[in-house]
Design an enzyme around this catalytic site. Sequence first.
Site, short mmCIF file in Angstrom:
data_model
loop_
_atom_site.label_atom_id
_atom_site.label_comp_id
_atom_site.label_asym_id
_atom_site.label_seq_id
_atom_site.Cartn_x
_atom_site.Cartn_y
_atom_site.Cartn_z
N PRO A 87 -4.07 12.18 -7.92
CA PRO A 87 -5.30 11.42 -7.60
C PRO A 87 -6.56 12.28 -7.71
CG PRO A 87 -3.86 11.61 -5.66
CD PRO A 87 -3.12 12.22 -6.81
N GLU A 114 2.59 15.69 -0.64
CA GLU A 114 1.15 15.90 -0.41
C GLU A 114 0.47 16.62 -1.57
OE1 GLU A 114 -0.53 14.63 2.28
OE2 GLU A 114 1.42 13.67 2.44
N ARG A 152 1.05 2.21 -27.37
CA ARG A 152 0.56 1.04 -28.10
C ARG A 152 -0.57 1.38 -29.06
NH1 ARG A 152 -3.60 -1.42 -26.15
NH2 ARG A 152 -3.08 -3.56 -26.73
N ASP A 167 -8.87 -4.79 -28.73
CA ASP A 167 -8.60 -4.71 -27.29
C ASP A 167 -9.86 -4.82 -26.45
OD1 ASP A 167 -5.93 -4.25 -27.37
OD2 ASP A 167 -6.06 -2.07 -27.19
N1 ADE Z 1 -0.24 10.33 -7.81
C1 ADE Z 1 -0.58 9.69 -6.67
N2 ADE Z 1 -1.61 8.88 -6.85
C2 ADE Z 1 -1.98 9.00 -8.17
C3 ADE Z 1 -2.99 8.42 -8.96
N3 ADE Z 1 -3.87 7.55 -8.48
N4 ADE Z 1 -3.06 8.79 -10.26
C4 ADE Z 1 -2.20 9.69 -10.77
N5 ADE Z 1 -1.22 10.26 -10.06
C5 ADE Z 1 -1.11 9.93 -8.77
#
Ligand code: ADE
Length: 259
Positions: A87, A114, A152, A167
């Site tokens: 994230p 984590e 794709r 697209d």
């Molecule tokens: N791992 C946990 N959340 C994620 C996300 N939003 N994008 C990529 N990998 C992740």
Amino acid sequence: MRFDVLTIFPELFASPLQEGILRRALAAGKIAVDLHNIRDYAVDKHRMTDDRPFGGGEGMVMKPEPLAGCLAAVQGDEPGRVVLLTPRGRTYNQQEVARLAGYPRLVLICGRYEGVDERFTRVWVDEQISIGDYILTGGELAAMVLIDSITRLLPGVLGCSQSAENDTFSHGLLKHPQYTRPREFAGIAVPDELLSGNHEEIARYRFIESVRLTLKHRPELLRRVSFAVDEYMLLEQAGLLEAVKRLKKGKENNVQGAA
Ligand code: ADE
């Protein structure tokens, strides 16, 4: 394109790869997906892939040695680009899809818990990607999103070569609305323009409806779109020019929500 995926849950990838376009792309040799279980490279007798964080705090951290061992075994003479799904990474979008599709080989690392020990990330990871501002239980679904979206775009994967070109996002606009048979459904008729058989009229209609949809749902996208002179004329005829101009002006003045 070759994908290598490092994960502690390789089974998660089975069914998405067994259906539809991905299955066909695999069968045709357009892609190869090799799954590697990080646990096979654990260095202790309990085959641990995670441990408690130094400094305390909640959750577990992925240990660096199994990740580094797994990666060393996977990268051969022609090492792939190493992408960590997390994230904290750069937010994924269609431009990123096209960029990554240019690599011959991607090594996708799926974090869990984590996070991943920072030393592994610093030394071995080329780039970090997030598929959106929300937290998944791990990088596996994100890796699957990369594999799907990149595949794709590869030559010869989509049946009709036009499909990827038109697209949503590829021209910076949302895709125009689509209709199929029957001609009338729920009291709503298919727009006359689409039944006209006139390709230019259909293209004009679709362009205007793309802009209309984008104005309604994703106005911020329009700020980055450049229109040709004849497109500006179409926008004027459709009564959309003022709304589009307001948005573009908003960009210069940094005004929000001009639509
Ligand atoms: N791992 C946990 N959340 C994620 C996300 N939003 N994008 C990529 N990998 C992740």
